[in-house]
Design a protein around this motif. Structure first.
Motif, mmCIF file in Angstrom:
data_model
loop_
_atom_site.group_PDB
_atom_site.id
_atom_site.type_symbol
_atom_site.label_atom_id
_atom_site.label_comp_id
_atom_site.label_asym_id
_atom_site.label_seq_id
_atom_site.Cartn_x
_atom_site.Cartn_y
_atom_site.Cartn_z
ATOM 1 N N UNK A 90 0.867 -1.190 0.000
ATOM 2 C CA UNK A 90 0.000 0.000 0.000
ATOM 3 C C UNK A 90 0.902 1.239 0.000
ATOM 4 N N UNK A 91 1.262 1.744 -1.170
ATOM 5 C CA UNK A 91 2.254 2.821 -1.232
ATOM 6 C C UNK A 91 1.853 4.079 -0.448
ATOM 7 N N UNK A 92 0.527 4.339 -0.341
ATOM 8 C CA UNK A 92 0.128 5.557 0.375
ATOM 9 C C UNK A 92 0.135 5.395 1.895
ATOM 10 N N UNK A 93 0.218 4.136 2.365
ATOM 11 C CA UNK A 93 0.064 3.890 3.810
ATOM 12 C C UNK A 93 1.412 4.042 4.519
ATOM 13 N N UNK A 94 1.507 5.119 5.313
ATOM 14 C CA UNK A 94 2.773 5.425 5.997
ATOM 15 C C UNK A 94 2.876 4.755 7.352
ATOM 16 N N UNK A 95 1.804 4.873 8.178
ATOM 17 C CA UNK A 95 1.888 4.391 9.554
ATOM 18 C C UNK A 95 0.569 3.759 9.969
#
Ligand SMILES: Cc1ncc(COP(=O)(O)O)c(C=O)c1O
Length: 387
Positions: free
Chosen positions: A271-276
């Motif tokens: 999930x490239x947008x999922x940071x944390x």
């Protein structure tokens, strides 16, 4: 009768004034005095056990208190909202200093009113100058903490408070019984917004204070009477309804959130947008297993890579309503900037409801991959989950 779900259904039977299986909603605001003049005692209004006027007490509220007392074993006072419960707490303790950290913005709002009106000092619960905290003051801890769903060690803050002769209150809204019992770890007063998991259907506002002795409960009841913060008749009848399924709901929500957080965490690279991802189940501190033996809070947060992605993410979901609040049967997501401007604009708070975990994961994975290359493989993995 000794177990949680039995008590949540029958714990208030002894205070029901009728033999209806489901108590009627007592809409009366006022109750007739005795027709025997010898029983009319001037000033008798301050006895909280007599039915006189519904701002003071009424059968539906008494039933809620009896059930929560049966479930938890602690004297309980019910209020017309979580913030009324916090107002009742601070009014009762009457602190000259409050130690508070990350906590629901409304509780901070009440502390601000106390600072404005009474010159109460506020210090940071972690880094503040504890020489300002004296006997009788208040250390207020929110755990699991809003909006993250992460945990603080209650014992550590109980020690900090008690060394100064102060009281430790714990807002345990995010981890209702049977997930957490803050008294076991040194809390003096426990607070819940019962609007959330106790209510569980997003259709009532209520708050609870749990205390260690009957004398404190009676003082809180007298304050509640003059503050006008008793729960209303309809809301308390709805809350009795909710308590009948309390353990089932919370157990299921705790199981589902564990499945969802674990899946997202294990597949985070896809999930490239999922940071944390923030959730107590991902913390490794020693105190966690002791304080949460029955599962984790059904609320967690995620941070996306940009403000714009976070803002538009709720509109990509089909099952999660974009709305504030938590603890209901339906899952909610909130771009938290909508209601708390101190929080990162990349942050989304999720409250897991009672839907099938696979459906919730499909929804989240679709939103996070936007039908990209990884979506199909992930959907196949979700189908294999045992739930
Ligand atoms: C942790 C926490 N405490 C207190 C409250 C306030 O409760 P209420 O909205 O019932 O007044 C909330 C509400 O969201 C909350 O999340």
């Amino acid at each position: 009768m000794s177990h949680f779900s039995t008590k949540s259904i029958h714990g208030g039977d002894h205070v029901k004034p009728t033999n209806d299986v489901i108590s009627p909603i007592h809409i009366t605001t006022t109750y007739s005095y005795s027709s025997n003049p010898d029983e009319l005692i001037p000033g008798g209004l301050t006895d909280p056990t007599t039915l006189v006027y519904s701002r003071e007490n009424h059968p539906n509220a008494a039933q809620v208190e009896a059930i929560v007392e049966a479930i938890t074993g602690y004297p309980t006072v019910v209020y017309n909202s979580g913030l009324s419960a916090f107002n009742g707490l601070i009014t009762h303790v009457n602190p000259k200093a409050v130690a508070i950290g990350q906590a629901y913005h409304g509780c901070h709002g009440i502390v601000d009113v106390w600072k404005r009106n009474f010159g109460t000092k506020e210090i940071d619960i972690d880094d503040g100058d504890y020489s300002l905290v004296k006997a009788g003051d208040l250390v207020h801890l929110e755990t699991p903490v809003n909006p993250y769903g992460t945990y603080f060690d209650i014992t550590k803050y109980a020690t900090k408070a008690h060394e100064k002769g102060a009281l430790l209150s714990v807002d345990a809204t995010f981890a209702p019984p049977p997930l957490l019992n803050p008294f076991d770890f040194g809390a003096d007063i426990v607070m819940h917004s019962a609007t959330k998991f106790f209510g569980g259907h997003s259709d009532l506002l209520a708050g609870l204070l749990l205390v260690k002795d009957q004398a404190t409960k009676e003082k809180l009841l007298l304050d509640r009477l003059v503050l006008g913060t008793n729960i209303a008749n309809l809301e308390s009848a709805l809350l009795v309804r909710s308590l009948r399924t309390f353990e089932l709901r919370v157990a299921r929500q705790a199981k589902t959130v564990a499945t969802i957080v674990q899946f997202l965490n294990e597949n985070k690279a896809k999930f490239p947008q999922l940071d944390k991802i923030y959730h107590g189940s991902l913390q490794t501190d020693d105190f966690i297993a002791k304080q949460y033996p029955n599962g984790h809070t059904p609320v967690f947060s995620i941070e996306l890579d940009t403000d714009a992605h976070a803002k538009s993410f709720p509109s990509k979901l089909k099952l999660f309503h974009h709305a504030t609040s938590l603890g209901g049967a339906e899952s909610l997501i909130e771009w938290r900037a909508m209601s708390d401007d101190h929080i990162s604009k990349k942050l989304l708070r999720l409250s897991i409801g009672l839907e099938d975990p696979r459906d919730l994961l499909f929804d989240l994975v679709n939103g996070l991959t936007e039908g990209g290359n990884d979506a199909n493989a992930l959907v196949e993995e979700i189908k294999k989950l045992s739930v």
